[in-house]
Enzyme design. Structure first.
Site, short mmCIF file in Angstrom:
data_model
loop_
_atom_site.label_atom_id
_atom_site.label_comp_id
_atom_site.label_asym_id
_atom_site.label_seq_id
_atom_site.Cartn_x
_atom_site.Cartn_y
_atom_site.Cartn_z
N CYS B 83 0.82 -1.22 0.00
CA CYS B 83 0.00 0.00 0.00
C CYS B 83 0.85 1.26 0.00
O CYS B 83 0.31 2.37 -0.08
CB CYS B 83 -0.94 0.01 1.20
N ILE B 209 -12.65 0.26 -0.76
CA ILE B 209 -12.11 -0.28 -2.01
C ILE B 209 -12.55 0.62 -3.16
O ILE B 209 -13.74 0.98 -3.24
CB ILE B 209 -12.66 -1.71 -2.21
N LYS B 328 -9.47 7.25 4.33
CA LYS B 328 -10.83 6.92 4.76
C LYS B 328 -11.89 7.66 3.95
O LYS B 328 -12.88 7.07 3.52
CB LYS B 328 -10.99 7.25 6.25
N HIS B 332 -9.26 4.65 -0.89
CA HIS B 332 -7.92 4.04 -0.78
C HIS B 332 -7.69 3.08 -1.94
O HIS B 332 -7.78 1.87 -1.78
CB HIS B 332 -7.83 3.33 0.58
#
Lengths: 137, 383
Positions: B83, B209, B328, B332
Protein backbone atom coordinates in the site's frame (compact mmCIF):
# COMPACT_ATOMS: atom_id res chain seq x y z
CA UNK A 1 -3.00 -26.40 -5.65
CA UNK A 2 0.28 -25.73 -3.91
CA UNK A 3 1.43 -29.20 -2.81
CA UNK A 4 5.17 -28.53 -2.64
CA UNK A 5 4.59 -25.33 -0.69
CA UNK A 6 2.62 -26.97 2.09
CA UNK A 7 4.93 -30.00 2.08
CA UNK A 8 7.79 -27.60 2.78
CA UNK A 9 5.84 -26.10 5.66
CA UNK A 10 5.09 -29.43 7.40
CA UNK A 11 7.57 -28.85 10.25
CA UNK A 12 6.24 -25.45 11.32
CA UNK A 13 2.61 -26.26 10.47
CA UNK A 14 2.34 -29.70 12.13
CA UNK A 15 4.94 -29.51 14.90
CA UNK A 16 5.38 -25.78 15.51
CA UNK A 17 9.03 -26.08 14.54
CA UNK A 18 10.94 -22.83 14.51
CA UNK A 19 14.64 -22.40 15.08
CA UNK A 20 17.08 -20.96 17.59
CA UNK A 21 20.33 -19.01 17.66
CA UNK A 22 22.54 -20.42 20.43
CA UNK A 23 24.95 -17.46 20.19
CA UNK A 24 22.18 -14.92 20.86
CA UNK A 25 19.88 -17.08 23.03
CA UNK A 26 17.02 -16.22 20.66
CA UNK A 27 14.24 -18.48 19.43
CA UNK A 28 12.26 -17.84 16.28
CA UNK A 29 8.87 -18.79 14.99
CA UNK A 30 8.56 -18.93 12.05
CA UNK A 31 12.08 -20.24 11.48
CA UNK A 32 14.48 -17.58 10.18
CA UNK A 33 17.15 -18.18 7.53
CA UNK A 34 19.39 -15.62 9.23
CA UNK A 35 19.55 -14.51 12.89
CA UNK A 36 18.58 -10.81 12.82
CA UNK A 37 20.89 -10.13 15.78
CA UNK A 38 24.19 -11.80 14.76
CA UNK A 39 23.49 -12.53 11.04
CA UNK A 40 24.45 -16.16 11.65
CA UNK A 41 22.80 -18.74 9.39
CA UNK A 42 22.11 -22.46 9.47
CA UNK A 43 20.26 -22.08 12.75
CA UNK A 44 19.23 -25.40 14.36
CA UNK A 45 15.56 -26.32 14.48
CA UNK A 46 13.64 -25.81 17.72
CA UNK A 47 10.21 -27.27 18.46
CA UNK A 48 7.97 -25.04 20.55
CA UNK A 49 5.81 -26.55 23.29
CA UNK A 50 2.60 -25.08 21.88
CA UNK A 51 1.66 -23.50 25.20
CA UNK A 52 1.19 -19.77 25.49
CA UNK A 53 -1.11 -16.91 26.37
CA UNK A 54 -3.49 -14.87 24.24
CA UNK A 55 -1.93 -11.52 23.21
CA UNK A 56 -4.91 -10.31 21.15
CA UNK A 57 -7.83 -11.71 19.15
CA UNK A 58 -10.51 -10.86 16.60
CA UNK A 59 -13.59 -12.42 15.04
CA UNK A 60 -13.36 -12.20 11.25
CA UNK A 61 -16.71 -11.59 9.54
CA UNK A 62 -15.38 -10.70 6.08
CA UNK A 63 -13.21 -13.68 5.12
CA UNK A 64 -10.69 -14.00 2.33
CA UNK A 65 -11.33 -16.38 -0.57
CA UNK A 66 -10.97 -19.96 0.62
CA UNK A 67 -12.20 -19.32 4.17
CA UNK A 68 -15.89 -18.66 3.54
CA UNK A 69 -17.17 -21.92 5.07
CA UNK A 70 -15.40 -21.08 8.33
CA UNK A 71 -16.68 -17.51 8.67
CA UNK A 72 -17.11 -16.01 11.09
CA UNK A 73 -13.90 -17.40 12.55
CA UNK A 74 -11.59 -16.36 15.35
CA UNK A 75 -7.97 -15.36 14.93
CA UNK A 76 -5.43 -14.39 17.53
CA UNK A 77 -1.85 -13.63 18.36
CA UNK A 78 -0.35 -15.94 20.95
CA UNK A 79 2.69 -15.28 23.13
CA UNK A 80 4.42 -18.66 23.22
CA UNK A 81 5.88 -19.84 26.53
CA UNK A 82 9.34 -19.72 24.97
CA UNK A 83 9.02 -16.06 23.89
CA UNK A 84 7.89 -15.54 20.28
CA UNK A 85 4.49 -14.27 19.20
CA UNK A 86 2.55 -16.23 16.58
CA UNK A 87 -0.54 -15.33 14.55
CA UNK A 88 -3.08 -18.11 14.05
CA UNK A 89 -6.70 -19.07 14.05
CA UNK A 90 -8.33 -19.91 17.36
CA UNK A 91 -10.26 -23.18 17.71
CA UNK A 92 -12.84 -24.55 20.14
CA UNK A 93 -13.60 -21.06 21.40
CA UNK A 94 -17.30 -20.74 20.63
CA UNK A 95 -19.05 -19.57 23.76
CA UNK A 96 -15.74 -18.94 25.51
CA UNK A 97 -15.28 -15.47 26.98
CA UNK A 98 -11.92 -14.69 25.40
CA UNK A 99 -9.62 -12.45 27.40
CA UNK A 100 -6.16 -11.13 26.72
CA UNK A 101 -3.65 -13.08 28.80
CA UNK A 102 -5.69 -16.30 29.00
CA UNK A 103 -3.74 -19.57 28.54
CA UNK A 104 -3.99 -21.35 25.18
CA UNK A 105 -2.47 -24.44 23.59
CA UNK A 106 -1.72 -25.57 20.06
CA UNK A 107 -3.99 -28.01 18.25
CA UNK A 108 -3.83 -29.32 14.66
CA UNK A 109 -6.80 -28.45 12.47
CA UNK A 110 -7.91 -27.87 8.92
CA UNK A 111 -6.68 -24.37 8.03
CA UNK A 112 -8.89 -23.50 5.07
CA UNK A 113 -11.60 -24.80 2.76
CA UNK A 114 -10.53 -27.68 0.56
CA UNK A 115 -9.44 -26.40 -2.85
CA UNK A 116 -10.93 -27.45 -6.18
CA UNK A 117 -8.73 -30.57 -6.20
CA UNK A 118 -9.92 -31.62 -2.77
CA UNK A 119 -6.53 -30.94 -1.23
CA UNK A 120 -6.80 -30.12 2.47
CA UNK A 121 -4.28 -27.95 4.33
CA UNK A 122 -3.72 -28.80 8.00
CA UNK A 123 -1.77 -26.76 10.49
CA UNK A 124 -1.66 -25.26 13.95
CA UNK A 125 -4.44 -23.37 15.63
CA UNK A 126 -4.70 -22.44 19.30
CA UNK A 127 -7.51 -23.24 21.70
CA UNK A 128 -8.31 -21.76 25.10
CA UNK A 129 -7.23 -23.84 28.09
CA UNK A 130 -10.28 -23.94 30.26
CA UNK A 131 -10.06 -24.15 34.05
CA UNK A 132 -10.84 -27.90 34.22
CA UNK A 133 -8.18 -28.84 31.68
CA UNK A 134 -5.63 -26.58 33.29
CA UNK A 135 -5.68 -28.75 36.43
CA UNK A 136 -4.56 -31.79 34.46
CA UNK A 137 -0.82 -32.60 34.73
CA UNK B 1 22.75 14.92 -4.78
CA UNK B 2 20.68 17.60 -6.53
CA UNK B 3 17.72 19.38 -4.96
CA UNK B 4 14.43 18.13 -6.44
CA UNK B 5 11.12 19.94 -6.95
CA UNK B 6 7.59 18.85 -7.86
CA UNK B 7 6.42 20.99 -10.80
CA UNK B 8 3.14 19.35 -11.77
CA UNK B 9 0.40 17.23 -10.22
CA UNK B 10 -2.70 15.48 -11.52
CA UNK B 11 -5.36 13.14 -10.20
CA UNK B 12 -8.51 11.37 -11.28
CA UNK B 13 -11.56 11.39 -9.05
CA UNK B 14 -11.58 8.43 -6.67
CA UNK B 15 -14.49 6.03 -6.91
CA UNK B 16 -15.96 3.05 -8.70
CA UNK B 17 -14.95 3.73 -12.30
CA UNK B 18 -16.95 0.98 -14.00
CA UNK B 19 -16.31 2.36 -17.48
CA UNK B 20 -12.59 3.02 -17.09
CA UNK B 21 -9.60 0.68 -17.05
CA UNK B 22 -6.34 0.74 -15.15
CA UNK B 23 -4.59 2.34 -18.09
CA UNK B 24 -7.36 4.91 -18.71
CA UNK B 25 -6.98 6.12 -15.13
CA UNK B 26 -3.17 6.28 -15.28
CA UNK B 27 -3.23 8.13 -18.59
CA UNK B 28 -5.67 10.75 -17.27
CA UNK B 29 -3.57 11.45 -14.17
CA UNK B 30 -0.37 11.67 -16.23
CA UNK B 31 -1.89 14.05 -18.78
CA UNK B 32 -3.23 16.20 -16.00
CA UNK B 33 0.16 16.41 -14.23
CA UNK B 34 1.97 17.30 -17.47
CA UNK B 35 -0.59 19.95 -18.29
CA UNK B 36 -0.34 21.36 -14.77
CA UNK B 37 3.45 21.70 -15.15
CA UNK B 38 3.25 23.02 -18.69
CA UNK B 39 6.36 20.96 -19.42
CA UNK B 40 6.37 18.36 -22.19
CA UNK B 41 9.55 16.59 -21.36
CA UNK B 42 9.45 13.26 -19.49
CA UNK B 43 12.64 11.18 -19.25
CA UNK B 44 11.50 8.32 -17.05
CA UNK B 45 8.23 6.91 -15.66
CA UNK B 46 7.72 5.14 -12.34
CA UNK B 47 4.35 3.43 -11.91
CA UNK B 48 3.38 2.80 -8.29
CA UNK B 49 0.95 -0.09 -8.14
CA UNK B 50 0.30 -3.01 -5.82
CA UNK B 51 -2.14 -5.42 -7.45
CA UNK B 52 -2.40 -4.98 -11.22
CA UNK B 53 -1.53 -8.64 -11.80
CA UNK B 54 -4.14 -9.90 -9.35
CA UNK B 55 -6.96 -7.43 -9.98
CA UNK B 56 -6.50 -6.40 -13.61
CA UNK B 57 -4.60 -9.41 -14.97
CA UNK B 58 -1.85 -7.08 -16.14
CA UNK B 59 1.82 -7.08 -15.24
CA UNK B 60 4.60 -5.45 -17.25
CA UNK B 61 2.51 -2.52 -16.09
CA UNK B 62 5.02 0.30 -16.55
CA UNK B 63 5.36 -0.55 -20.23
CA UNK B 64 1.59 -0.77 -20.51
CA UNK B 65 1.16 2.71 -19.03
CA UNK B 66 4.07 4.30 -20.91
CA UNK B 67 2.65 2.88 -24.14
CA UNK B 68 -0.91 4.05 -23.46
CA UNK B 69 0.28 7.53 -22.40
CA UNK B 70 2.36 7.97 -25.56
CA UNK B 71 5.63 8.07 -23.65
CA UNK B 72 7.51 5.35 -25.59
CA UNK B 73 10.42 4.66 -25.71
CA UNK B 74 11.40 6.11 -22.31
CA UNK B 75 12.55 4.01 -19.36
CA UNK B 76 9.52 2.85 -17.37
CA UNK B 77 9.45 0.69 -14.23
CA UNK B 78 6.77 -0.54 -11.84
CA UNK B 79 7.42 0.18 -8.17
CA UNK B 80 5.70 -2.10 -5.69
CA UNK B 81 5.75 -1.63 -1.92
CA UNK B 82 2.25 -2.90 -1.05
CA UNK B 83 0.00 0.00 0.00
CA UNK B 84 3.05 2.30 0.06
CA UNK B 85 3.63 1.85 -3.70
CA UNK B 86 2.49 5.37 -4.62
CA UNK B 87 4.85 6.99 -2.13
CA UNK B 88 7.62 4.63 -3.24
CA UNK B 89 7.11 5.67 -6.88
CA UNK B 90 7.75 9.31 -5.95
CA UNK B 91 10.79 8.22 -3.96
CA UNK B 92 12.13 6.44 -7.07
CA UNK B 93 11.53 9.60 -9.11
CA UNK B 94 13.22 11.68 -6.42
CA UNK B 95 16.27 9.40 -6.30
CA UNK B 96 16.66 9.29 -10.06
CA UNK B 97 16.54 13.08 -10.40
CA UNK B 98 18.63 13.76 -7.28
CA UNK B 99 21.32 11.39 -8.54
CA UNK B 100 21.50 13.07 -11.93
CA UNK B 101 20.48 9.95 -13.86
CA UNK B 102 17.42 11.71 -15.35
CA UNK B 103 16.07 15.25 -15.26
CA UNK B 104 12.28 15.00 -15.70
CA UNK B 105 10.74 12.04 -13.88
CA UNK B 106 7.08 11.19 -13.70
CA UNK B 107 5.61 9.18 -10.82
CA UNK B 108 2.08 7.84 -11.15
CA UNK B 109 0.23 5.76 -8.60
CA UNK B 110 -2.67 3.75 -9.98
CA UNK B 111 -5.01 1.01 -8.78
CA UNK B 112 -8.14 -0.56 -10.27
CA UNK B 113 -9.90 -2.62 -7.60
CA UNK B 114 -13.59 -2.70 -8.46
CA UNK B 115 -13.52 -5.28 -11.28
CA UNK B 116 -13.24 -8.02 -8.65
CA UNK B 117 -15.68 -9.07 -5.90
CA UNK B 118 -14.89 -8.20 -2.29
CA UNK B 119 -13.62 -11.65 -1.24
CA UNK B 120 -11.13 -11.56 -4.12
CA UNK B 121 -9.95 -8.08 -3.16
CA UNK B 122 -9.65 -9.17 0.49
CA UNK B 123 -7.47 -12.11 -0.58
CA UNK B 124 -5.38 -9.91 -2.86
CA UNK B 125 -4.74 -7.31 -0.17
CA UNK B 126 -3.53 -10.12 2.10
CA UNK B 127 -0.68 -10.68 -0.37
CA UNK B 128 1.10 -7.88 1.51
CA UNK B 129 1.08 -10.03 4.65
CA UNK B 130 3.30 -13.08 5.22
CA UNK B 131 1.88 -15.67 2.81
CA UNK B 132 2.81 -18.71 4.92
CA UNK B 133 2.36 -17.41 8.46
CA UNK B 134 -0.47 -14.88 8.16
CA UNK B 135 -2.52 -15.16 4.95
CA UNK B 136 -2.50 -18.99 4.92
CA UNK B 137 -4.12 -18.90 8.37
CA UNK B 138 -7.04 -16.75 7.26
CA UNK B 139 -5.66 -13.49 8.60
CA UNK B 140 -7.03 -10.70 6.41
CA UNK B 141 -5.69 -7.16 6.57
CA UNK B 142 -8.66 -6.07 8.62
CA UNK B 143 -7.95 -8.99 10.99
CA UNK B 144 -4.30 -8.00 11.48
CA UNK B 145 -5.32 -4.43 12.23
CA UNK B 146 -8.09 -5.68 14.51
CA UNK B 147 -5.50 -7.61 16.54
CA UNK B 148 -3.52 -4.39 16.90
CA UNK B 149 -6.59 -2.36 17.78
CA UNK B 150 -7.79 -4.73 20.50
CA UNK B 151 -4.30 -4.89 22.00
CA UNK B 152 -4.01 -1.09 21.89
CA UNK B 153 -7.40 -0.75 23.61
CA UNK B 154 -6.22 -3.22 26.25
CA UNK B 155 -2.88 -1.52 26.92
CA UNK B 156 -4.21 2.02 26.91
CA UNK B 157 -7.68 1.40 28.39
CA UNK B 158 -9.39 2.81 25.32
CA UNK B 159 -12.90 2.18 24.00
CA UNK B 160 -13.72 1.52 20.37
CA UNK B 161 -15.69 4.76 20.07
CA UNK B 162 -12.57 6.70 21.11
CA UNK B 163 -11.35 6.04 17.56
CA UNK B 164 -14.42 7.70 16.01
CA UNK B 165 -12.93 11.22 15.74
CA UNK B 166 -10.46 9.99 13.10
CA UNK B 167 -13.20 8.85 10.73
CA UNK B 168 -15.45 11.81 11.53
CA UNK B 169 -12.55 14.17 10.68
CA UNK B 170 -11.70 12.30 7.46
CA UNK B 171 -15.31 12.41 6.19
CA UNK B 172 -15.68 16.07 7.17
CA UNK B 173 -12.61 16.91 5.08
CA UNK B 174 -13.62 14.64 2.19
CA UNK B 175 -16.96 16.47 2.01
CA UNK B 176 -15.14 19.53 0.58
CA UNK B 177 -12.90 17.55 -1.81
CA UNK B 178 -14.65 17.18 -5.19
CA UNK B 179 -12.42 14.19 -6.05
CA UNK B 180 -13.17 12.24 -2.87
CA UNK B 181 -15.23 9.05 -2.84
CA UNK B 182 -17.10 9.50 0.46
CA UNK B 183 -18.32 13.09 0.58
CA UNK B 184 -20.97 12.60 3.25
CA UNK B 185 -20.13 13.69 6.80
CA UNK B 186 -20.58 11.04 9.50
CA UNK B 187 -21.25 11.26 13.24
CA UNK B 188 -19.92 9.33 16.21
CA UNK B 189 -23.30 7.56 16.33
CA UNK B 190 -22.85 6.42 12.70
CA UNK B 191 -19.39 5.13 13.60
CA UNK B 192 -20.63 3.13 16.58
CA UNK B 193 -23.50 1.59 14.57
CA UNK B 194 -21.37 0.59 11.59
CA UNK B 195 -21.24 -3.16 10.69
CA UNK B 196 -18.25 -5.13 11.95
CA UNK B 197 -15.58 -6.41 9.52
CA UNK B 198 -13.21 -8.04 12.03
CA UNK B 199 -14.03 -6.96 15.53
CA UNK B 200 -13.36 -4.41 16.90
CA UNK B 201 -12.83 -2.98 13.38
CA UNK B 202 -15.97 -1.92 11.57
CA UNK B 203 -16.70 -0.48 8.13
CA UNK B 204 -16.23 3.11 9.32
CA UNK B 205 -12.79 2.27 10.76
CA UNK B 206 -11.75 1.14 7.30
CA UNK B 207 -10.80 2.87 4.07
CA UNK B 208 -12.90 1.76 1.10
CA UNK B 209 -12.11 -0.28 -2.01
CA UNK B 210 -12.00 1.93 -5.13
CA UNK B 211 -10.22 2.99 -8.31
CA UNK B 212 -8.00 5.99 -8.99
CA UNK B 213 -4.71 7.40 -10.21
CA UNK B 214 -2.55 10.36 -9.20
CA UNK B 215 0.66 11.66 -10.77
CA UNK B 216 3.55 13.99 -9.98
CA UNK B 217 6.21 15.42 -12.32
CA UNK B 218 9.56 16.18 -10.69
CA UNK B 219 12.78 17.80 -11.93
CA UNK B 220 15.96 19.36 -10.55
CA UNK B 221 15.16 22.50 -8.53
CA UNK B 222 17.39 24.46 -10.91
CA UNK B 223 15.13 23.54 -13.86
CA UNK B 224 11.86 24.26 -12.06
CA UNK B 225 11.55 27.77 -13.53
CA UNK B 226 10.60 26.10 -16.83
CA UNK B 227 7.28 25.10 -15.30
CA UNK B 228 4.08 27.17 -15.17
CA UNK B 229 3.59 26.42 -11.50
CA UNK B 230 5.49 27.47 -8.40
CA UNK B 231 7.71 24.51 -7.49
CA UNK B 232 7.23 22.50 -4.32
CA UNK B 233 10.55 21.22 -2.99
CA UNK B 234 11.08 17.67 -1.73
CA UNK B 235 13.21 18.32 1.35
CA UNK B 236 12.87 14.87 2.92
CA UNK B 237 12.43 11.43 1.37
CA UNK B 238 12.98 8.19 3.26
CA UNK B 239 11.92 4.56 3.23
CA UNK B 240 12.36 1.96 5.98
CA UNK B 241 11.34 -1.65 6.55
CA UNK B 242 10.32 -3.89 9.45
CA UNK B 243 9.49 -7.61 9.78
CA UNK B 244 7.02 -8.87 7.18
CA UNK B 245 5.03 -10.71 9.81
CA UNK B 246 3.37 -8.59 12.48
CA UNK B 247 3.98 -11.23 15.17
CA UNK B 248 7.73 -11.18 14.64
CA UNK B 249 8.14 -7.71 16.19
CA UNK B 250 9.32 -7.22 19.73
CA UNK B 251 6.33 -4.89 20.22
CA UNK B 252 3.67 -4.98 17.47
CA UNK B 253 2.27 -1.64 18.66
CA UNK B 254 5.57 0.11 17.97
CA UNK B 255 5.79 0.69 14.21
CA UNK B 256 9.54 0.97 13.86
CA UNK B 257 9.62 1.33 10.04
CA UNK B 258 7.30 4.33 10.36
CA UNK B 259 9.45 5.78 13.14
CA UNK B 260 12.64 5.27 11.12
CA UNK B 261 11.32 6.73 7.87
CA UNK B 262 9.89 9.78 9.69
CA UNK B 263 13.10 10.38 11.61
CA UNK B 264 15.26 10.09 8.47
CA UNK B 265 12.99 12.42 6.46
CA UNK B 266 12.97 14.97 9.31
CA UNK B 267 16.76 14.83 9.60
CA UNK B 268 17.13 15.50 5.87
CA UNK B 269 14.76 18.47 6.07
CA UNK B 270 16.26 19.61 9.40
CA UNK B 271 12.75 19.77 10.82
CA UNK B 272 10.77 18.18 13.62
CA UNK B 273 7.23 16.79 13.48
CA UNK B 274 5.99 19.88 15.36
CA UNK B 275 7.20 22.04 12.45
CA UNK B 276 4.71 20.41 10.02
CA UNK B 277 1.70 22.50 8.97
CA UNK B 278 -0.12 19.31 7.95
CA UNK B 279 0.39 15.56 7.97
CA UNK B 280 -1.12 13.07 5.53
CA UNK B 281 -0.97 9.73 7.39
CA UNK B 282 -1.79 6.29 6.02
CA UNK B 283 -5.25 6.07 7.61
CA UNK B 284 -6.27 2.73 6.06
CA UNK B 285 -7.77 1.88 9.47
CA UNK B 286 -8.27 4.21 12.44
CA UNK B 287 -5.73 2.20 14.45
CA UNK B 288 -3.13 2.89 11.72
CA UNK B 289 -3.60 6.66 12.19
CA UNK B 290 -3.03 6.18 15.91
CA UNK B 291 0.07 4.01 15.56
CA UNK B 292 1.65 6.20 12.85
CA UNK B 293 1.01 9.47 14.73
CA UNK B 294 2.75 7.93 17.73
CA UNK B 295 5.61 6.33 15.80
CA UNK B 296 6.24 9.49 13.77
CA UNK B 297 6.64 11.64 16.87
CA UNK B 298 3.41 13.67 16.59
CA UNK B 299 2.10 12.05 19.78
CA UNK B 300 3.59 10.19 22.74
CA UNK B 301 2.76 6.49 23.01
CA UNK B 302 -0.82 6.04 24.10
CA UNK B 303 -1.78 9.67 23.50
CA UNK B 304 -2.92 9.86 19.84
CA UNK B 305 -6.57 9.27 20.77
CA UNK B 306 -6.38 12.31 23.04
CA UNK B 307 -5.10 14.47 20.14
CA UNK B 308 -8.10 13.41 18.07
CA UNK B 309 -10.58 13.92 20.91
CA UNK B 310 -9.29 17.46 21.47
CA UNK B 311 -9.83 18.36 17.81
CA UNK B 312 -6.14 19.05 17.24
CA UNK B 313 -6.13 16.92 14.06
CA UNK B 314 -8.88 18.95 12.35
CA UNK B 315 -8.20 21.49 9.60
CA UNK B 316 -8.16 24.26 12.23
CA UNK B 317 -6.06 22.27 14.71
CA UNK B 318 -2.31 22.39 15.22
CA UNK B 319 -1.68 19.03 13.45
CA UNK B 320 -4.21 18.85 10.59
CA UNK B 321 -4.38 15.33 9.12
CA UNK B 322 -6.26 13.80 6.17
CA UNK B 323 -6.92 17.35 4.99
CA UNK B 324 -8.68 16.28 1.77
CA UNK B 325 -10.30 13.23 3.31
CA UNK B 326 -7.39 10.86 3.80
CA UNK B 327 -7.60 7.23 2.77
CA UNK B 328 -10.83 6.92 4.76
CA UNK B 329 -12.73 9.77 3.12
CA UNK B 330 -11.06 10.24 -0.26
CA UNK B 331 -10.87 6.46 -0.76
CA UNK B 332 -7.92 4.04 -0.78
CA UNK B 333 -7.00 2.76 -4.26
CA UNK B 334 -4.10 0.99 -2.57
CA UNK B 335 -1.11 1.48 -4.90
CA UNK B 336 -2.31 4.98 -5.81
CA UNK B 337 -3.00 6.27 -2.30
CA UNK B 338 0.57 7.39 -1.64
CA UNK B 339 0.52 9.47 -4.82
CA UNK B 340 -2.84 11.04 -3.81
CA UNK B 341 -1.41 11.98 -0.41
CA UNK B 342 1.50 13.73 -2.13
CA UNK B 343 -0.66 15.47 -4.74
CA UNK B 344 -2.94 16.73 -1.96
CA UNK B 345 0.03 17.96 0.06
CA UNK B 346 1.26 19.87 -3.01
CA UNK B 347 -2.19 21.47 -3.45
CA UNK B 348 -2.16 22.54 0.21
CA UNK B 349 1.32 24.05 -0.08
CA UNK B 350 0.38 25.89 -3.29
CA UNK B 351 -2.70 27.26 -1.54
CA UNK B 352 -5.01 25.49 -4.00
CA UNK B 353 -6.94 23.22 -1.64
CA UNK B 354 -10.12 25.32 -1.82
CA UNK B 355 -12.42 25.02 1.19
CA UNK B 356 -10.06 22.35 2.57
CA UNK B 357 -7.14 24.78 2.63
CA UNK B 358 -4.97 24.73 5.77
CA UNK B 359 -4.25 28.43 6.22
CA UNK B 360 -0.66 29.45 5.59
CA UNK B 361 0.58 25.88 5.01
CA UNK B 362 4.20 25.87 3.85
CA UNK B 363 5.54 22.53 5.18
CA UNK B 364 3.76 19.19 4.84
CA UNK B 365 4.53 15.54 5.51
CA UNK B 366 3.00 12.64 3.58
CA UNK B 367 3.50 9.07 4.71
CA UNK B 368 2.55 5.76 3.10
CA UNK B 369 2.65 2.45 4.93
CA UNK B 370 2.65 -0.99 3.33
CA UNK B 371 1.71 -4.25 5.01
CA UNK B 372 0.99 -4.07 8.73
CA UNK B 373 3.70 -1.44 9.26
CA UNK B 374 6.32 -3.48 7.41
CA UNK B 375 7.35 -0.74 4.97
CA UNK B 376 7.00 3.02 5.32
CA UNK B 377 7.79 5.86 2.90
CA UNK B 378 7.81 9.41 4.26
CA UNK B 379 8.18 12.64 2.29
CA UNK B 380 8.48 16.21 3.50
CA UNK B 381 7.45 18.89 1.01
CA UNK B 382 8.06 22.64 1.32
CA UNK B 383 7.40 25.86 -0.54
Amino acid sequence: MELPRFHRLRGPFYRLEGNACAACSLRFFPPRPVCPACRGNGLPSFAFSGRGTLYSWSRVLQPARGYASMAPYLVGMVRLEEGPLVSAQLADADGVDLTIGMPVEMVTRRLRDADEHGYIVYGYKFRPLLRETRKQP
Amino acid sequence: MRDVAIIGVGQTSVGEHWDRSLRDLAVEAIASARQDAGVDRVDVLFVGNMLSGELAGQENLATCVADAAGLLPIEALKIEAACASGGAALRAAFLTVASGAHDFALAVGVEKMTDILTDGVTSSLALAADADYEAAHGLTFAALNALLMRRYMHEHRARHEDFAPFSVNAHRNAAVNPRAMYRQPITVADFVRSPVVADPINILDSAGICDGAAALLVCPATEARRARRAPVRITGSACATDTLGLAERRDPLLWQAVADSSRLACEQARLKPKDMDLFEPHDAFTIVSVLTLEASGFADRGSALKLAAEGRLAREGDIPICTLGGLKGRGHPVGASGAYQLVETVLQLRGEAGPAQVKGASIGMAQSVGGSGSVAVTHILQV
